[in-house]
Design a protein around this motif. Sequence first.
Motif, PDB file in Angstrom:
ATOM      1  N   PRO A 193      20.907   0.778  45.898  1.00  0.00           N
ATOM      2  CA  PRO A 193      21.489   0.055  44.753  1.00  0.00           C
ATOM      3  C   PRO A 193      20.581   0.013  43.513  1.00  0.00           C
ATOM      4  N   ALA A 194      20.221   1.173  42.990  1.00  0.00           N
ATOM      5  CA  ALA A 194      19.432   1.264  41.759  1.00  0.00           C
ATOM      6  C   ALA A 194      20.323   1.790  40.643  1.00  0.00           C
ATOM      7  N   ALA A 195      19.714   2.215  39.544  1.00  0.00           N
ATOM      8  CA  ALA A 195      20.484   2.558  38.338  1.00  0.00           C
ATOM      9  C   ALA A 195      21.486   3.683  38.571  1.00  0.00           C
ATOM     10  N   SER A 196      21.122   4.688  39.370  1.00  0.00           N
ATOM     11  CA  SER A 196      22.045   5.814  39.599  1.00  0.00           C
ATOM     12  C   SER A 196      23.223   5.420  40.480  1.00  0.00           C
ATOM     13  N   TYR A 197      23.134   4.272  41.119  1.00  0.00           N
ATOM     14  CA  TYR A 197      24.250   3.737  41.907  1.00  0.00           C
ATOM     15  C   TYR A 197      25.143   2.840  41.048  1.00  0.00           C
ATOM     16  N   GLY A 198      24.528   1.959  40.263  1.00  0.00           N
ATOM     17  CA  GLY A 198      25.270   0.867  39.655  1.00  0.00           C
ATOM     18  C   GLY A 198      25.682   1.064  38.212  1.00  0.00           C
ATOM     19  N   ASN A 199      25.466   2.250  37.652  1.00  0.00           N
ATOM     20  CA  ASN A 199      25.747   2.481  36.230  1.00  0.00           C
ATOM     21  C   ASN A 199      27.243   2.494  35.932  1.00  0.00           C
ATOM     22  N   ALA A 200      27.560   2.644  34.653  1.00  0.00           N
ATOM     23  CA  ALA A 200      28.960   2.608  34.227  1.00  0.00           C
ATOM     24  C   ALA A 200      29.736   3.848  34.630  1.00  0.00           C
ATOM     25  N   GLY A 201      29.041   4.898  35.065  1.00  0.00           N
ATOM     26  CA  GLY A 201      29.719   6.113  35.492  1.00  0.00           C
ATOM     27  C   GLY A 201      30.207   6.996  34.364  1.00  0.00           C
ATOM     28  N   HIS A 202      29.730   6.753  33.159  1.00  0.00           N
ATOM     29  CA  HIS A 202      30.191   7.533  32.013  1.00  0.00           C
ATOM     30  C   HIS A 202      29.381   8.824  31.864  1.00  0.00           C
ATOM     31  N   PHE A 203      30.069   9.907  31.579  1.00  0.00           N
ATOM     32  CA  PHE A 203      29.435  11.120  31.065  1.00  0.00           C
ATOM     33  C   PHE A 203      29.704  11.095  29.563  1.00  0.00           C
ATOM     34  N   SER A 204      28.688  10.726  28.774  1.00  0.00           N
ATOM     35  CA  SER A 204      28.891  10.321  27.375  1.00  0.00           C
ATOM     36  C   SER A 204      28.158  11.247  26.405  1.00  0.00           C
ATOM     37  N   PRO A 205      28.636  12.465  26.199  1.00  0.00           N
ATOM     38  CA  PRO A 205      27.909  13.406  25.333  1.00  0.00           C
ATOM     39  C   PRO A 205      27.930  13.056  23.849  1.00  0.00           C
ATOM     40  N   TYR A 206      28.712  12.058  23.483  1.00  0.00           N
ATOM     41  CA  TYR A 206      28.857  11.641  22.084  1.00  0.00           C
ATOM     42  C   TYR A 206      27.855  10.548  21.684  1.00  0.00           C
ATOM     43  N   ALA A 207      27.140   9.950  22.655  1.00  0.00           N
ATOM     44  CA  ALA A 207      26.450   8.675  22.440  1.00  0.00           C
ATOM     45  C   ALA A 207      25.067   8.837  21.808  1.00  0.00           C
ATOM     46  N   SER A 208      25.021   9.503  20.671  1.00  0.00           N
ATOM     47  CA  SER A 208      23.738   9.817  20.026  1.00  0.00           C
ATOM     48  C   SER A 208      23.071   8.603  19.387  1.00  0.00           C
ATOM     49  N   LEU A 209      23.870   7.637  18.979  1.00  0.00           N
ATOM     50  CA  LEU A 209      23.342   6.476  18.257  1.00  0.00           C
ATOM     51  C   LEU A 209      22.903   5.417  19.253  1.00  0.00           C
ATOM     52  N   SER A 210      21.634   5.005  19.163  1.00  0.00           N
ATOM     53  CA  SER A 210      21.081   4.050  20.125  1.00  0.00           C
ATOM     54  C   SER A 210      20.949   2.668  19.491  1.00  0.00           C
ATOM     55  N   LEU A 211      20.200   1.791  20.128  1.00  0.00           N
ATOM     56  CA  LEU A 211      20.085   0.410  19.653  1.00  0.00           C
ATOM     57  C   LEU A 211      19.078   0.226  18.521  1.00  0.00           C
ATOM     58  N   ASN A 212      18.250   1.234  18.235  1.00  0.00           N
ATOM     59  CA  ASN A 212      17.297   1.085  17.121  1.00  0.00           C
ATOM     60  C   ASN A 212      18.013   1.412  15.816  1.00  0.00           C
ATOM     61  N   ARG A 213      18.911   0.502  15.451  1.00  0.00           N
ATOM     62  CA  ARG A 213      19.770   0.708  14.294  1.00  0.00           C
ATOM     63  C   ARG A 213      19.468  -0.318  13.218  1.00  0.00           C
ATOM     64  N   THR A 214      19.723   0.078  12.002  1.00  0.00           N
ATOM     65  CA  THR A 214      19.445  -0.798  10.866  1.00  0.00           C
ATOM     66  C   THR A 214      20.323  -2.047  10.881  1.00  0.00           C
ATOM     67  N   ASP A 215      21.479  -1.975  11.542  1.00  0.00           N
ATOM     68  CA  ASP A 215      22.397  -3.124  11.535  1.00  0.00           C
ATOM     69  C   ASP A 215      22.166  -4.071  12.706  1.00  0.00           C
ATOM     70  N   VAL A 216      21.445  -3.623  13.743  1.00  0.00           N
ATOM     71  CA  VAL A 216      21.311  -4.424  14.958  1.00  0.00           C
ATOM     72  C   VAL A 216      20.305  -5.556  14.796  1.00  0.00           C
TER      73      VAL A 216
END
Length: 413
Positions: free
Chosen positions: A41-64
């Motif tokens: 039960p680690a991250a590779s088990y419990g993740n959202a299961g998404h294959f997300s090739p679009y997700a280039s924008l991370s949390l280090n954002r000017t608006d966050v």
Amino acid sequence: MSKNLHVGIVGSGIQGVSNALFLQKKGFQVTIFDRDNPGSPAASYGNAGHFSPYASLSLNRTDVLADVPAMLLSSTGPLALKWNYVPKMLPWFFKFILNTTKNKMMHTARNMHQILDLALPAYDELFDEINLDGLVENKGILYIWNDKDLKSRELEIKVRDELGVKQQLVNKSEIHDLEPNIKPFYHAGVYYPYARHARNPKKILLKLFELFLKKGGKFEKKNINDIEFDSEKPVFVTDGERYTFDKIVIACGAFSKKLTDNLGERIPLDTERGYHVHFKDCDHLLSRPVIFSNRGFGITPMEQGLRVVGTVEFGGLDNPLSKSRIKNLINNAKYMLGDLPEHEDEWLGFRPTLPDFLPVMGPSKNYKNVFYCFGHHHLGWTLGPISGKIVSGMIAKENTNLNLDPYSSVRFS
């Protein structure tokens, strides 16, 4: 030459197994070490299961950054903090703040896009060798939002447009057509029809691990306490034994920091604690993963039911599960879908995260036969095979047309 070289890997999650499989393709002998069995039960088990090739924008954002105080104060918000962990977290936060300028945001986005663009083909290379049995569905991924914080949504769309990410904006009517069971609180959204999702991430990981064993790979269920060297060859030190290799890969996610600290590299790795719960026999309510951007949570239809995932909690590796975060997920799921049965399977996992939200992939600064592959934050599942392909290529000393400097640990020196 590589057929006589033996590589040891720490970590049997999607990063470790992917590295192992691509190293095997190049003729290396590989042994994986982990204190737990693959599929634990680690991250590779419990993740959202998404294959997300679009997700280039991370949390280090000017608006966050400006929204952090409000997020922390909101019971339905995506961000939480274990206050006893604040002193340990402060150095990471300061580095994070330095990475929230527009230039740093775009640096991260461009270099995430570079590898995300190759993520699905790398998966397909491995999937061609196993029987998926309906474990991956190609129905896209849908993001929805209300009429608050629209500037953040505009920023996300704009940056992805600049990077050339394919995205399909959808209105209320189109969202309803895609997912009629969602309550109509939404204002608009974006749909990524080429994205995929896993029906059961654990089963997929285990199939890839079985492929690794079938190809002659070895697995040792042992905790690596330290790494020493014998004439430049790295040596794994366990409780009772020593294992010498020609080269090694550290790919144990949030737990990698202990080993890199022992190797004399102060890599600012920390963890975003993520949660999930399941609502059994409810997976018919959604056709694909749906993420509610304003509250930072998502729901994925899986074999176990609806898996509700999300929240970012800073609290390190040792704090217990937060019942308030579980309650947050349950309330958010009901906000999206209405009445649901009693939830099951409360889970806490650790996303290994660097302050610039880029992974570390490549050789150690101090030891030429030690390689790193960790720090993929929310995208560890998506980036497993492409990361393994990249690092295995580095170990084999192959040429590449990718710019790999942004992922080097040297950036923290």
